[in-house]
Design a protein around this motif. Structure first.
Motif, PDB file in Angstrom:
ATOM      1  N   ARG A  53       0.849  -1.227   0.070  1.00  0.00           N
ATOM      2  CA  ARG A  53       0.012  -0.067  -0.129  1.00  0.00           C
ATOM      3  C   ARG A  53       0.688   1.312  -0.052  1.00  0.00           C
ATOM      4  O   ARG A  53       2.114   1.215   0.307  1.00  0.00           O
ATOM      5  N   THR A  54       0.133   2.420  -0.296  1.00  0.00           N
ATOM      6  CA  THR A  54       0.789   3.586  -0.404  1.00  0.00           C
ATOM      7  C   THR A  54      -0.236   4.625   0.442  1.00  0.00           C
ATOM      8  O   THR A  54      -1.270   4.164   0.829  1.00  0.00           O
ATOM      9  N   ARG A  55       0.266   5.848   0.673  1.00  0.00           N
ATOM     10  CA  ARG A  55      -0.718   6.744   1.110  1.00  0.00           C
ATOM     11  C   ARG A  55      -1.932   7.114   0.607  1.00  0.00           C
ATOM     12  O   ARG A  55      -2.852   7.533   1.015  1.00  0.00           O
ATOM     13  N   TYR A  56      -1.844   6.734  -0.545  1.00  0.00           N
ATOM     14  CA  TYR A  56      -3.539   6.882  -1.661  1.00  0.00           C
ATOM     15  C   TYR A  56      -3.920   5.546  -1.181  1.00  0.00           C
ATOM     16  O   TYR A  56      -3.459   4.442  -1.392  1.00  0.00           O
ATOM     17  N   ASP A  57      -5.411   5.645  -1.056  1.00  0.00           N
ATOM     18  CA  ASP A  57      -6.111   4.507  -0.623  1.00  0.00           C
ATOM     19  C   ASP A  57      -6.201   3.302  -1.795  1.00  0.00           C
ATOM     20  O   ASP A  57      -6.235   2.230  -1.445  1.00  0.00           O
TER      21      ASP A  57
END
Length: 332
Positions: free
Chosen positions: A283-287
């Motif tokens: 995952r990244t900070r973008y959902d």
């Protein structure tokens, strides 16, 4: 320089232990995925399951291999230390150069094959399931809004989806930098030769790694592939003859007459290295944005395990392996 400083920071015994566990976690899982895929799909890619022989040229080098053997034992990796006769039994062509070798370490669990053939065969299988591949299409920018990816602008138009995965190797930092995700991935240049076999009795049967020169000689069905060197050269894709000479020497020296070296295809590849040699997955900070990149020299080794791991996250399923230490957050 920044990448090299970060890599230097990983050159400690404690960092090695942490990073090796993470790499093995993904690699072992990937090996299981390869076996499962072979049972599911009849992919033809010159695959061989005959192990890798790490070859040592002198008694001194073989004696110093004790540290490496200890690491194999620590991580429960199947292996066997071989004398010269045992090396030749495993790789009969080495009988022609027995005076040049002192022994080796066999890794019987290793598999090899042509990753290009594998990728093309897998792509064809995916197309039958409804997958569409947009070839000759470049990513120009990623659009965001409200903590999500809203679209990907490409040379053929904007694409939208529910979820997005970036698996762009060395190009990942360029694409993601525009949305504030800065990945410590640097392209390390590797060189390779691919040649047809001239004499079956003088060609390898599996993979032989020359530990002195750090060059691997791999057998495909009717070809030999030789690869090595890790060069810090940015995006440079030149093919200097002095680099060819290094890897050409190894195949000529260990398997003289085995392959058509003079007509071999000489090519390079850029390995997307991270400072700790661990891929960046998850995952990244973008959902709705996920990463599958930074596999370095072990891209194909870790490919199916990484893909399955990320696919499970994208689909909302719990992954089969522990995600700890695999994500981009370890660089914060």
């Amino acid at each position: 320089m920044g990448f090299l400083v970060s890599m230097l920071g990983q050159c400690t015994s404690s960092a090695f232990t942490v990073n090796k566990e993470r790499m093995l976690r993904v690699a072992r899982y990937s090996a299981e995925c390869f076996k499962a895929l072979r049972e599911e799909l009849p992919l033809h890619y010159d695959g061989r399951q005959k192990g890798t022989l790490e070859l040592f040229r002198t008694e001194k080098d073989l004696a110093e291999a004790g540290d490496n053997v200890a690491i194999l034992e620590r991580w429960h990796i199947p292996h066997a230390v071989l004398d010269v006769d045992a090396c030749i039994r495993h790789e009969p062509a080495l009988a022609h150069v027995r005076e040049k070798i002192a022994g080796g370490v066999l890794l019987p669990g290793d598999e090899t094959g042509d990753c290009r053939k594998f990728s093309l065969a897998l792509a064809k299988a995916c197309e039958t399931l409804g997958v569409t591949f947009l070839m000759n299409t470049s990513v120009e920018a990623i659009d965001t809004g409200n903590g999500k990816i809203t679209g990907v602008r490409t040379s053929t138009g904007t694409l939208t989806a529910d979820r997005y995965v970036v698996a762009l190797g060395c190009e990942s930092p360029r694409v993601l930098g525009g949305i504030g995700i800065h990945l410590p991935i640097y392209p390390l240049k590797g060189y390779s030769l691919t040649m047809p076999i001239l004499d079956e009795d003088r060609a390898p049967q599996s993979t032989v790694m020359d530990q002195k020169y750090k060059v691997a000689v791999t057998r495909f069905d009717h070809r030999i592939r030789v690869g090595g060197i890790a060069e810090i050269a940015g995006d440079n894709k030149d093919l200097p003859q002095q680099r060819r000479a290094v890897i050409e020497f190894v195949v000529r020296d260990l398997f003289p007459g085995g392959g058509a070296v003079e007509t071999a295809e000489f090519w390079i590849g850029l390995r997307p290295m991270t400072p700790d040699s661990v891929p960046i997955l998850g995952r990244t900070r973008y959902d709705n944005l996920f990463l599958n990149t930074g596999h370095g020299t072990l891209g194909w080794t870790m490919s199916l395990g990484s893909a399955r791991f990320v696919a499970d996250l994208v689909s909302g399923r719990p992954p089969d392996i522990d995600p700890a230490g695999l994500g981009v957050d370890r660089y914060r």
